[in-house]
Design a protein around this motif. Sequence first.
Motif, PDB file in Angstrom:
ATOM      1  N   ILE A 225       0.860  -1.186   0.000  1.00  0.00           N
ATOM      2  CA  ILE A 225       0.000   0.000   0.000  1.00  0.00           C
ATOM      3  C   ILE A 225       0.893   1.231   0.000  1.00  0.00           C
ATOM      4  CG2 ILE A 225      -1.724   1.314   1.281  1.00  0.00           C
ATOM      5  CD1 ILE A 225      -2.682  -1.374   2.484  1.00  0.00           C
ATOM      6  N   VAL A 226       0.687   2.106  -0.964  1.00  0.00           N
ATOM      7  CA  VAL A 226       1.443   3.353  -1.067  1.00  0.00           C
ATOM      8  C   VAL A 226       0.594   4.472  -0.493  1.00  0.00           C
ATOM      9  CG1 VAL A 226       2.432   5.047  -2.667  1.00  0.00           C
ATOM     10  CG2 VAL A 226       2.711   2.589  -3.117  1.00  0.00           C
ATOM     11  N   VAL A 227       1.212   5.306   0.353  1.00  0.00           N
ATOM     12  CA  VAL A 227       0.503   6.465   0.906  1.00  0.00           C
ATOM     13  C   VAL A 227       1.465   7.637   0.928  1.00  0.00           C
ATOM     14  CG1 VAL A 227       0.961   5.835   3.310  1.00  0.00           C
ATOM     15  CG2 VAL A 227      -0.934   7.365   2.787  1.00  0.00           C
ATOM     16  N   GLY A 228       0.960   8.782   0.517  1.00  0.00           N
ATOM     17  CA  GLY A 228       1.773   9.991   0.511  1.00  0.00           C
ATOM     18  C   GLY A 228       1.558  10.797   1.777  1.00  0.00           C
ATOM     19  N   THR A 229       2.620  11.507   2.191  1.00  0.00           N
ATOM     20  CA  THR A 229       2.503  12.374   3.352  1.00  0.00           C
ATOM     21  C   THR A 229       3.370  13.604   3.167  1.00  0.00           C
ATOM     22  OG1 THR A 229       2.673  12.559   5.751  1.00  0.00           O
ATOM     23  CG2 THR A 229       4.314  11.181   4.659  1.00  0.00           C
TER      24      THR A 229
ATOM     25  N   GLN B 203      -4.999   5.831   8.497  1.00  0.00           N
ATOM     26  CA  GLN B 203      -5.938   4.870   7.915  1.00  0.00           C
ATOM     27  C   GLN B 203      -5.211   3.830   7.064  1.00  0.00           C
ATOM     28  OE1 GLN B 203      -9.773   5.977   6.602  1.00  0.00           O
ATOM     29  NE2 GLN B 203      -9.875   7.790   7.912  1.00  0.00           N
ATOM     30  N   ALA B 204      -4.156   4.265   6.374  1.00  0.00           N
ATOM     31  CA  ALA B 204      -3.374   3.306   5.584  1.00  0.00           C
ATOM     32  C   ALA B 204      -2.675   2.301   6.497  1.00  0.00           C
ATOM     33  CB  ALA B 204      -2.354   4.053   4.722  1.00  0.00           C
ATOM     34  N   VAL B 205      -2.178   2.771   7.640  1.00  0.00           N
ATOM     35  CA  VAL B 205      -1.553   1.874   8.624  1.00  0.00           C
ATOM     36  C   VAL B 205      -2.573   0.853   9.113  1.00  0.00           C
ATOM     37  CG1 VAL B 205      -0.610   1.755  10.975  1.00  0.00           C
ATOM     38  CG2 VAL B 205       0.267   3.471   9.371  1.00  0.00           C
ATOM     39  N   ASP B 206      -3.765   1.324   9.454  1.00  0.00           N
ATOM     40  CA  ASP B 206      -4.814   0.414   9.931  1.00  0.00           C
ATOM     41  C   ASP B 206      -5.155  -0.631   8.871  1.00  0.00           C
ATOM     42  OD1 ASP B 206      -4.893   1.836  12.296  1.00  0.00           O
ATOM     43  OD2 ASP B 206      -6.756   2.919  11.807  1.00  0.00           O
ATOM     44  N   MET B 207      -5.250  -0.207   7.616  1.00  0.00           N
ATOM     45  CA  MET B 207      -5.586  -1.140   6.545  1.00  0.00           C
ATOM     46  C   MET B 207      -4.439  -2.129   6.331  1.00  0.00           C
ATOM     47  SD  MET B 207      -6.751  -0.483   2.645  1.00  0.00           S
ATOM     48  CE  MET B 207      -8.383  -0.036   3.184  1.00  0.00           C
ATOM     49  N   ALA B 208      -3.211  -1.633   6.315  1.00  0.00           N
ATOM     50  CA  ALA B 208      -2.062  -2.516   6.117  1.00  0.00           C
ATOM     51  C   ALA B 208      -1.986  -3.559   7.232  1.00  0.00           C
ATOM     52  CB  ALA B 208      -0.771  -1.693   6.063  1.00  0.00           C
ATOM     53  N   LYS B 209      -2.262  -3.131   8.447  1.00  0.00           N
ATOM     54  CA  LYS B 209      -2.244  -4.075   9.577  1.00  0.00           C
ATOM     55  C   LYS B 209      -3.334  -5.129   9.418  1.00  0.00           C
ATOM     56  CE  LYS B 209      -2.222  -4.412  14.554  1.00  0.00           C
ATOM     57  NZ  LYS B 209      -2.050  -3.714  15.812  1.00  0.00           N
TER      58      LYS B 209
ATOM     59  N   VAL C 241      -4.687  -6.326   6.718  1.00  0.00           N
ATOM     60  CA  VAL C 241      -4.508  -7.276   5.615  1.00  0.00           C
ATOM     61  C   VAL C 241      -3.085  -7.817   5.509  1.00  0.00           C
ATOM     62  CG1 VAL C 241      -6.409  -6.288   4.277  1.00  0.00           C
ATOM     63  CG2 VAL C 241      -4.075  -5.474   3.882  1.00  0.00           C
ATOM     64  N   GLY C 242      -2.211  -7.380   6.419  1.00  0.00           N
ATOM     65  CA  GLY C 242      -0.835  -7.867   6.400  1.00  0.00           C
ATOM     66  C   GLY C 242       0.004  -7.303   5.268  1.00  0.00           C
ATOM     67  N   ALA C 243      -0.280  -6.080   4.854  1.00  0.00           N
ATOM     68  CA  ALA C 243       0.441  -5.457   3.745  1.00  0.00           C
ATOM     69  C   ALA C 243       1.645  -4.661   4.236  1.00  0.00           C
ATOM     70  CB  ALA C 243      -0.502  -4.524   2.977  1.00  0.00           C
ATOM     71  N   THR C 244       2.559  -4.422   3.334  1.00  0.00           N
ATOM     72  CA  THR C 244       3.683  -3.531   3.584  1.00  0.00           C
ATOM     73  C   THR C 244       3.267  -2.127   3.177  1.00  0.00           C
ATOM     74  OG1 THR C 244       5.289  -5.278   3.145  1.00  0.00           O
ATOM     75  CG2 THR C 244       6.082  -3.011   2.977  1.00  0.00           C
ATOM     76  N   LEU C 245       3.646  -1.155   3.970  1.00  0.00           N
ATOM     77  CA  LEU C 245       3.310   0.240   3.701  1.00  0.00           C
ATOM     78  C   LEU C 245       4.499   0.926   3.040  1.00  0.00           C
ATOM     79  CD1 LEU C 245       0.782   1.912   4.247  1.00  0.00           C
ATOM     80  CD2 LEU C 245       1.828   2.658   6.371  1.00  0.00           C
TER      81      LEU C 245
ATOM     82  N   VAL D 299      -3.275   5.101  -1.200  1.00  0.00           N
ATOM     83  CA  VAL D 299      -4.168   5.809  -0.287  1.00  0.00           C
ATOM     84  C   VAL D 299      -3.788   7.283  -0.296  1.00  0.00           C
ATOM     85  CG1 VAL D 299      -4.935   6.053   2.112  1.00  0.00           C
ATOM     86  CG2 VAL D 299      -4.456   3.778   1.182  1.00  0.00           C
ATOM     87  N   VAL D 300      -4.766   8.146  -0.533  1.00  0.00           N
ATOM     88  CA  VAL D 300      -4.548   9.592  -0.479  1.00  0.00           C
ATOM     89  C   VAL D 300      -5.693  10.231   0.287  1.00  0.00           C
ATOM     90  CG1 VAL D 300      -3.180   9.822  -2.596  1.00  0.00           C
ATOM     91  CG2 VAL D 300      -5.665   9.928  -2.725  1.00  0.00           C
ATOM     92  N   GLY D 301      -5.412  11.373   0.870  1.00  0.00           N
ATOM     93  CA  GLY D 301      -6.467  12.139   1.546  1.00  0.00           C
ATOM     94  C   GLY D 301      -7.265  12.928   0.533  1.00  0.00           C
ATOM     95  N   ASN D 302      -8.453  13.378   0.929  1.00  0.00           N
ATOM     96  CA  ASN D 302      -9.326  14.080   0.002  1.00  0.00           C
ATOM     97  C   ASN D 302      -9.102  15.584  -0.023  1.00  0.00           C
ATOM     98  OD1 ASN D 302     -10.495  14.572   2.572  1.00  0.00           O
ATOM     99  ND2 ASN D 302     -12.448  15.019   1.604  1.00  0.00           N
ATOM    100  N   LYS D 303      -8.181  16.087   0.776  1.00  0.00           N
ATOM    101  CA  LYS D 303      -7.965  17.531   0.843  1.00  0.00           C
ATOM    102  C   LYS D 303      -7.813  18.099  -0.566  1.00  0.00           C
ATOM    103  CE  LYS D 303      -5.282  21.133   2.976  1.00  0.00           C
ATOM    104  NZ  LYS D 303      -4.124  21.496   3.753  1.00  0.00           N
ATOM    105  N   GLY D 304      -8.507  19.189  -0.798  1.00  0.00           N
ATOM    106  CA  GLY D 304      -8.456  19.814  -2.110  1.00  0.00           C
ATOM    107  C   GLY D 304      -9.493  19.293  -3.069  1.00  0.00           C
ATOM    108  N   MET D 305     -10.379  18.416  -2.617  1.00  0.00           N
ATOM    109  CA  MET D 305     -11.376  17.857  -3.529  1.00  0.00           C
ATOM    110  C   MET D 305     -12.795  18.290  -3.184  1.00  0.00           C
ATOM    111  SD  MET D 305     -10.108  14.097  -4.578  1.00  0.00           S
ATOM    112  CE  MET D 305     -11.439  13.961  -5.741  1.00  0.00           C
ATOM    113  N   THR D 306     -12.949  19.363  -2.417  1.00  0.00           N
ATOM    114  CA  THR D 306     -14.282  19.838  -2.090  1.00  0.00           C
ATOM    115  C   THR D 306     -14.614  21.074  -2.907  1.00  0.00           C
ATOM    116  OG1 THR D 306     -13.420  21.173  -0.273  1.00  0.00           O
ATOM    117  CG2 THR D 306     -14.181  18.961   0.265  1.00  0.00           C
ATOM    118  N   GLY D 307     -15.880  21.277  -3.175  1.00  0.00           N
ATOM    119  CA  GLY D 307     -16.326  22.467  -3.886  1.00  0.00           C
ATOM    120  C   GLY D 307     -15.596  22.665  -5.198  1.00  0.00           C
TER     121      GLY D 307
END
Length: 147
Positions: free
Chosen positions: A5-9, A21-27, A29-33, A112-120
Amino acid sequence: MFGSIVVGTDGSDTATQAVRQAVDMAKAVGATLELVSAYAPVPEGRLREQRRDAPEDVQWAINPRQEVEASLTDAADMAQAAGVAANTHARQGDPSDAILDVAEELDADLVVVGNKGMTGAKRFLLGSVPNKVSHHAPCSVLIVRTT
């Protein structure tokens, strides 16, 4: 289902929510982050000036990646505390390109990405990280509601 699972920060509060949330999902399903952060190039003259003004024992650490490394370390610590294997990737350039490049290079299963910047009206702006990633990712994308 998901092996990597790739996640940007960028170290912001909203990015940290997406990482959490990506950490929770990786845990679950046993994925590497795969943690990704982008940085802008810094002119060499500015770096030389900062190094000159810094104590001799820390001059080596002054580089364009300095702040990005701190964000990645914080995210990796969060993953480690949850028992999730994590790798860090600091990339020079545009954040969305950095995320997409790592996802493609590693043949990731999910981004996994956050939704910031996707409103309005903002969601129609070209260059929005979640917008670009969702349209160009080589795998599935989860857009986490962080706002």
